[in-house]
Design a protein around this motif. Structure first.
Motif, PDB file in Angstrom:
ATOM      1  N   THR A 120      51.089   7.563  61.893  1.00  0.00           N
ATOM      2  CA  THR A 120      49.913   7.030  61.208  1.00  0.00           C
ATOM      3  C   THR A 120      49.291   8.043  60.248  1.00  0.00           C
ATOM      4  N   ARG A 140      42.904   4.540  60.354  1.00  0.00           N
ATOM      5  CA  ARG A 140      44.177   5.026  60.900  1.00  0.00           C
ATOM      6  C   ARG A 140      44.072   5.286  62.393  1.00  0.00           C
ATOM      7  N   MET A 143      44.358   2.072  64.048  1.00  0.00           N
ATOM      8  CA  MET A 143      45.762   1.643  64.058  1.00  0.00           C
ATOM      9  C   MET A 143      46.525   2.435  65.116  1.00  0.00           C
ATOM     10  N   ALA A 144      46.231   3.732  65.196  1.00  0.00           N
ATOM     11  CA  ALA A 144      46.944   4.600  66.129  1.00  0.00           C
ATOM     12  C   ALA A 144      46.691   4.161  67.578  1.00  0.00           C
ATOM     13  N   ILE A 171      47.326   2.136  53.823  1.00  0.00           N
ATOM     14  CA  ILE A 171      47.365   1.296  55.030  1.00  0.00           C
ATOM     15  C   ILE A 171      48.427   0.206  54.877  1.00  0.00           C
ATOM     16  N   LEU A 174      51.685   1.691  55.538  1.00  0.00           N
ATOM     17  CA  LEU A 174      51.836   1.904  56.977  1.00  0.00           C
ATOM     18  C   LEU A 174      52.216   0.590  57.684  1.00  0.00           C
TER      19      LEU A 174
END
Ligand SMILES: Nc1ncnc2c1ncn2[C@@H]1O[C@H](COP(=O)(O)OP(=O)(O)O)[C@@H](O)[C@H]1O
Ligand SMILES: [Mg+2]
Length: 308
Positions: A120, A140, A143-144, A171, A174
Motif C-alpha cells: 500500500t 492508504r 486500505m491496509a 489509489i 493500488l
C-alpha cells in the motif's frame, strides 16, 4: 461468491434500498455507481454484515453475513466510509493490531504487516502516528487494514473521495494492483473511475439497481449517442426528435433554461445522426446551441437511467 438476495432497508420513513439483488462473481471488480444518497454505503454495510437489512439477506462465500458474521467476514476486508483509524497509534502498531483482529497468527504478524505496508506504499510511514498522516496516507492506512489477513474479497466504500488528483491516481493504481487474484467491490460517484477499474458495473439510483452489467456490454457497439441542446422548449421539439429516422430513444435532461431542451439521442449506427438533427433544426428554424457525439457510453447509460 457474494450475493444480495432481495435486500431492502429503511431508516424510519426513508427507503434507502428497494429489493436489491446482485451477484459478484469470484475475480470480478464490481463498481457500484450512484449519486450521493443513492444507497451505496447502506448496500455495502449490509453486504459486509455491519448493518441488518429490513428484508432479504447477504451471503458471502456461502455464509449469511448477518447470521454467521465470523465465517462470512473471514474472507473479507472492508474499507468503510469512515475507516476505524486510531490516531494515537503508529501505522505499524495499528496494522499489527488490525492483523491480530483478523486472526493472523502471532508469529506471522510482523512480516505480514511489512508486506501490507509495502503493497500500500506505507512502508516509509511505518513509525508515523496515524493522526499525523495526510488524507492520502490515511486512506492508504484504511486500505491496509482492509488487506490484513490477506482477504480474497475487498469491499471499498468510495476509496478516492476527498483526495487530491495525485492521490486519486495513486489509489486507483493500488486498486488495479489489488484486483489481481481478488474479488473487489467498490463504490464511487465518479463514472470514469468505474469505467477505468471495473469488470462489472451496477448503477444504484434512489435505492434501486438500474443497471447491472459486465463493462463489455455497456459499450453498445450498435449505438451512437448525441448530446444536444436546442433553442426551443421541450413541448415544441420533443415529438420531432422522437420521430427522427434512426432514433432508438430520446431522454430529456435538465435544461439550463425553460426555452431550451437538452436531450440525449440514441441512434442506430450508420444513420448519420448529426445530418438528420441539422436538417430537422434548420427546417424548424431552431438553433442548435450544443451538439456533441458522446462516445462515453457508460455516461449515457448513467444519465438515461437516473433520468427516469
Ligand atoms: N443512519 C441513517 N438514518 C437515516 N437515514 C439514513 C441513514 N443512513 C443513510 N440514510 C439515508 O439513506 C439514503 C442512502 O444513504 P447512503 O447509503 O449513505 O447513500 P450513499 O452512500 O450512496 O451516499 C440517504 O437518503 C440517506 O440520507
Ligand atoms: Mg456513501
Amino acid at each position: 461468491m457474494i450475493e444480495l438476495q432481495n435486500v431492502s432497508r429503511r431508516y424510519g420513513s426513508v427507503q434507502a434500498l428497494k429489493n436489491v439483488s446482485l451477484k459478484v462473481e469470484k475475480g470480478s471488480v464490481l463498481g457500484l455507481l450512484g449519486q450521493n444518497g443513492a444507497g451505496k454505503t447502506t448496500l455495502l454495510n449490509i453486504l459486509t454484515g455491519y448493518l441488518a437489512p429490513t428484508e432479504g439477506r447477504a451471503m458471502i462465500g456461502g455464509f449469511d453475513a448477518l447470521m454467521e458474521p465470523a465465517q462470512a467476514r473471514r474472507h473479507l476486508g472492508y474499507l468503510p466510509e469512515q475507516p476505524p483509524l486510531y490516531d494515537e497509534m503508529t501505522v505499524r502498531e495499528y496494522l499489527r493490531f488490525a492483523a491480530e483482529l483478523r486472526g493472523v497468527e502471532k508469529h506471522a504478524i510482523p512480516a505480514h504487516v511489512e508486506e501490507v505496508m509495502e503493497l500500500t506504499g506505507l512502508a516509509e510511514m511505518r513509525s508515523r502516528m496515524i493522526g499525523h498522516l495526510s488524507k492520502g496516507y490515511r486512506q492508504r492506512a484504511g486500505m491496509a487494514q482492509a488487506l490484513c489477513g490477506d482477504p480474497e474479497v475487498l469491499v471499498l466504500d468510495e476509496p478516492t473521495v476527498g483526495l487530491d488528483p495525485k492521490q486519486i491516481t495513486e489509489i486507483r493504481a493500488l486498486i488495479r494492483k489489488l484486483s489481481y487474484g481478488r474479488t473487489i467491490v467498490f463504490s464511487s460517484h465518479i463514472l470514469s473511475e468505474v469505467q477505468q477499474l471495473c469488470s462489472h458495473v451496477v448503477i444504484l439510483d434512489r435505492g434501486e439497481v438500474k443497471l447491472d452489467a459486465p463493462m463489455a456490454n455497456v459499450h453498445d457497439p450498435d449505438e451512437v449517442t448525441l448530446l444536444c441542446t436546442l433553442g426551443a422548449p421541450e413541448s415544441r421539439i420533443l415529438r420531432h426528435l422522437r420521430e427522427l429516422e434512426g432514433v432508438k430513444h430520446v431522454s430529456v435532461q435538465p435544461a439550463a433554461q425553460a426555452d431550451q431542451t437538452t436531450a440525449l439521442l440514441a441512434f442506430r449506427k450508420q444513420q448519420e445522426p448529426e445530418r438528420r438533427l441539422f436538417a430537422l433544426a434548420s427546417s424548424m428554424n431552431i438553433p442548435i446551441l450544443h451538439l456533441s457525439r458522446s462516445e462515453d457510453s457508460l455516461e449515457q447509460i448513467f444519465l438515461k437511467v437516473i433520468a427516469n
